[in-house]
Design a protein around this motif. Structure first.
Motif, short mmCIF file in Angstrom:
data_model
loop_
_atom_site.label_atom_id
_atom_site.label_comp_id
_atom_site.label_asym_id
_atom_site.label_seq_id
_atom_site.Cartn_x
_atom_site.Cartn_y
_atom_site.Cartn_z
N LEU A 213 0.83 -1.21 0.00
CA LEU A 213 0.00 0.00 0.00
C LEU A 213 0.86 1.26 0.00
O LEU A 213 0.57 2.23 -0.70
CB LEU A 213 -0.93 -0.01 1.21
CG LEU A 213 -1.99 -1.12 1.23
CD1 LEU A 213 -2.77 -1.10 2.53
CD2 LEU A 213 -2.93 -1.02 0.03
N ALA A 214 1.94 1.23 0.77
CA ALA A 214 2.87 2.37 0.77
C ALA A 214 3.50 2.54 -0.60
O ALA A 214 3.71 3.67 -1.07
CB ALA A 214 3.95 2.15 1.83
N THR A 215 3.78 1.43 -1.27
CA THR A 215 4.37 1.49 -2.61
C THR A 215 3.41 2.14 -3.60
O THR A 215 3.82 2.93 -4.45
CB THR A 215 4.75 0.07 -3.08
OG1 THR A 215 5.70 -0.49 -2.17
CG2 THR A 215 5.34 0.09 -4.48
N ARG A 216 2.13 1.82 -3.51
CA ARG A 216 1.14 2.44 -4.41
C ARG A 216 1.12 3.96 -4.23
O ARG A 216 1.06 4.71 -5.20
CB ARG A 216 -0.25 1.86 -4.13
CG ARG A 216 -0.47 0.47 -4.70
CD ARG A 216 -1.86 -0.05 -4.34
NE ARG A 216 -2.93 0.69 -4.99
CZ ARG A 216 -3.61 0.29 -6.06
NH1 ARG A 216 -3.29 -0.87 -6.64
NH2 ARG A 216 -4.58 1.01 -6.57
N ILE A 217 1.18 4.40 -2.97
CA ILE A 217 1.15 5.84 -2.71
C ILE A 217 2.40 6.51 -3.26
O ILE A 217 2.33 7.57 -3.90
CB ILE A 217 1.00 6.12 -1.20
CG1 ILE A 217 -0.35 5.58 -0.70
CG2 ILE A 217 1.11 7.62 -0.91
CD1 ILE A 217 -0.50 5.59 0.81
N SER A 218 3.56 5.91 -3.01
CA SER A 218 4.79 6.50 -3.54
C SER A 218 4.81 6.46 -5.06
O SER A 218 5.32 7.38 -5.70
CB SER A 218 6.01 5.76 -2.96
OG SER A 218 6.20 6.09 -1.60
N LEU A 256 0.94 14.41 0.06
CA LEU A 256 2.14 14.56 0.88
C LEU A 256 2.77 13.23 1.26
O LEU A 256 3.78 13.20 1.94
CB LEU A 256 1.79 15.31 2.18
CG LEU A 256 1.87 16.84 2.12
CD1 LEU A 256 1.46 17.42 3.46
CD2 LEU A 256 3.25 17.31 1.75
N GLY A 257 2.16 12.13 0.84
CA GLY A 257 2.73 10.83 1.15
C GLY A 257 2.12 10.21 2.40
O GLY A 257 1.20 10.74 3.01
N ASP A 266 6.58 -0.01 9.51
CA ASP A 266 6.56 -1.34 8.93
C ASP A 266 7.44 -1.45 7.69
O ASP A 266 8.10 -2.48 7.47
CB ASP A 266 5.12 -1.75 8.59
CG ASP A 266 4.26 -1.92 9.83
OD1 ASP A 266 4.82 -1.87 10.95
OD2 ASP A 266 3.03 -2.09 9.69
N VAL A 267 7.46 -0.41 6.85
CA VAL A 267 8.31 -0.46 5.67
C VAL A 267 9.78 -0.48 6.08
O VAL A 267 10.59 -1.24 5.54
CB VAL A 267 8.01 0.72 4.72
CG1 VAL A 267 8.98 0.70 3.52
CG2 VAL A 267 6.57 0.65 4.22
N LYS A 268 10.13 0.36 7.07
CA LYS A 268 11.51 0.36 7.56
C LYS A 268 11.88 -0.98 8.16
O LYS A 268 13.00 -1.49 7.94
CB LYS A 268 11.70 1.48 8.59
CG LYS A 268 11.86 2.86 8.01
CD LYS A 268 12.34 3.87 9.04
CE LYS A 268 11.28 4.18 10.05
NZ LYS A 268 11.69 5.30 10.97
N MET A 288 10.52 4.63 0.29
CA MET A 288 10.77 5.53 1.42
C MET A 288 11.37 6.85 0.96
O MET A 288 11.01 7.92 1.47
CB MET A 288 11.67 4.85 2.45
CG MET A 288 10.99 3.70 3.20
SD MET A 288 11.97 3.00 4.55
CE MET A 288 13.15 2.00 3.62
N ASP A 289 12.28 6.80 0.00
CA ASP A 289 12.91 8.03 -0.51
C ASP A 289 11.88 8.95 -1.17
O ASP A 289 11.87 10.16 -0.94
CB ASP A 289 14.01 7.69 -1.51
CG ASP A 289 15.24 7.07 -0.85
OD1 ASP A 289 15.37 7.20 0.38
OD2 ASP A 289 16.04 6.45 -1.56
#
Length: 438
Positions: A213-218, A256-257, A266-268, A288-289
């Motif tokens: 899900l974080a990947t989709r947002i980034s 804004l991410g 969790d990603v870290k 993350m970047d």
């Protein structure tokens, strides 16, 4: 009715305890924070979550939900002990398991009857085996009939009660099928898919889900950056993508991410686990970047619009990491404010729920009572959290009271044409590079 102990009364523990009580179980929620427990006993919620106060109140009144700081009281005759404590990030992104260890050791010290220990906290892959080892070592030869089940949570702040009561799925992992089946029975009335697998797979499902899900947002934020350079509108791009059944529309809102208590941690943690075991999580590092750069891009746009940020007054609307919560952990707004203050700007802000939390960590931040007070005399206005009350502001009034009518819509909430007709110099995320203004 099952007897359930829930250890930890944060977002996950308190919602889990209240919901299990509402399903007819006898639930005792435990926390070592005496002040928090005293507030809960007085009906004062330590967090803002829509519907939670009423749910807690009705189940306390029904006698199904109690609160305590005593492990012996909470664990007395418990069939299930849900560990729902915090697992904050360590120096290198690793999950800090000290509170999980304390819970496991307390269970080992006090329980003398068969019990199922359920890991509800988000924990590294392998923690279920580790918890079992902690309990066994702590018993020091004294036998105890227990099993460990992994039951990762998928609760979104702001809609956590609905997510518990109407879940997409319940994931359970254990080396003991009978224990997993007993935990599954707690969820049967929810009539949702229940997936039973091994401990490590269940733990990995949680991390993989959040990382995706974080990947989709980034991803959509990177597309937004390209849209700005090419004059395309990322909202229409996302809509066109989302109509493809293989992709779907969720988590394709440029802005804004991501922030909050889950995605960053969790990603870290997943990247740390990968490196620790010889993998190279290049995609996770890029995710993350990109997320970190989104906040910086907002500041760059403001600097370009105003020439300098030194001695400028910048208003910020929204402080929580998302609407319908007072949680400011890893909130994008806080990082933007920090960057602005470092460049000499005076920052004032308004948020419907999160201002007390923000005041504790941002001593220089000026807090206002309304969005219009934020805009009064401001050189620029930044939308950082898309609360519903920000959708229908009186922008004619805001235009009149601002010193410099610059708006940075970092959540793509407002219509560019309307803003430009009023006279604002208007910036958004990935919606072309026209700014307007009189």
């Amino acid at each position: 009715m099952s007897k359930i102990c829930v250890i930890g009364t944060g977002y996950v523990g308190l919602v889990t305890g209240a919901c299990f009580a509402d399903l007819g179980n006898s639930v005792t929620c435990l926390d070592v924070d005496e002040n928090r427990i005293n507030k809960l006993k007085a009906g004062i919620m330590p967090i803002y979550e829509p519907g939670l106060e009423q749910l807690v109140e009705q189940n306390v009144h029904a006698g199904r939900l109690t609160f305590t700081t005593s492990y012996s009281e909470a664990l007395k005759d418990a069939e299930f002990a849900f560990i729902a404590v915090g697992t904050p990030s360590g120096v290198d992104g690793e999950a800090d398991l000290q509170y999980v260890r304390q819970a496991a050791e307390s269970i080992a010290d006090l329980v003398e009857w068969p019990i199922i220990v359920v890991n509800k906290s988000t924990v590294p892959v392998g923690t279920g085996d580790w918890v079992a080892d902690v309990i066994t070592r702590r018993r020091n030869g004294r036998p105890l009939e227990f099993s460990v089940v992994s039951n990762p949570e998928f609760l979104r702040e702001g809609s956590a009660i609905n997510d518990f009561m109407y879940p997409d799925r319940v994931v359970l992992g254990s080396m003991h099928a009978e224990a997993a089946e007993k935990v599954a029975r707690l969820y049967l009335s929810l009539r949702c898919p229940i997936m039973i697998t091994d401990l490590r797979t269940a733990e990995m499902i949680k991390y993989a889900s959040n990382a995706f899900l974080a990947t989709r947002i980034s991803f959509i934020n990177e597309i937004a950056t390209i849209c700005e350079e090419l004059g395309a509108d990322v909202r229409e791009v996302a809509r066109g993508m989302g109509l493809d059944k293989r992709i779907g529309p969720s988590f394709l809102d440029a802005g804004l991410g991501w922030g909050g208590s889950c995605f960053p941690k969790d990603v870290k943690a997943l990247a740390h686990m990968a490196v620790l075991h010889g993998s190279h999580p290049q995609l996770l590092q890029a995710v993350m970047d990109i997320n970190r750069n989104q906040r910086r891009r907002v500041v760059v746009k403001l600097r370009r619009a105003l020439g300098t940020l030194d001695q400028k007054v910048i208003g910020v609307l929204g402080l929580s990491f998302k609407p319908n919560t007072d949680d400011i952990r890893e909130a994008p707004a806080l990082e933007v404010i920090h960057l602005l203050e470092n460049e000499g700007a005076t920052v004032r802000a308004y948020d419907p729920q999160a201002m007390p939390n923000a005041a504790a960590v941002l001593p220089r931040l000026q807090l206002c009572q309304t969005p219009y007070e934020v805009a009064e005399g401001a050189d620029a206005l930044v939308l950082a959290t898309e609360w519903n009350e920000f959708k229908q502001l009186d922008f004619e009034r805001i235009y009149r009271v601002m010193r410099t009518p610059v708006i940075m819509d970092a959540r793509n909430l407002w219509e560019p044409d309307q803003m430009r007709r009023i006279g604002f110099t208007y910036f958004a995320i990935g919606r072309g590079n026209q700014t307007g203004g009189r």
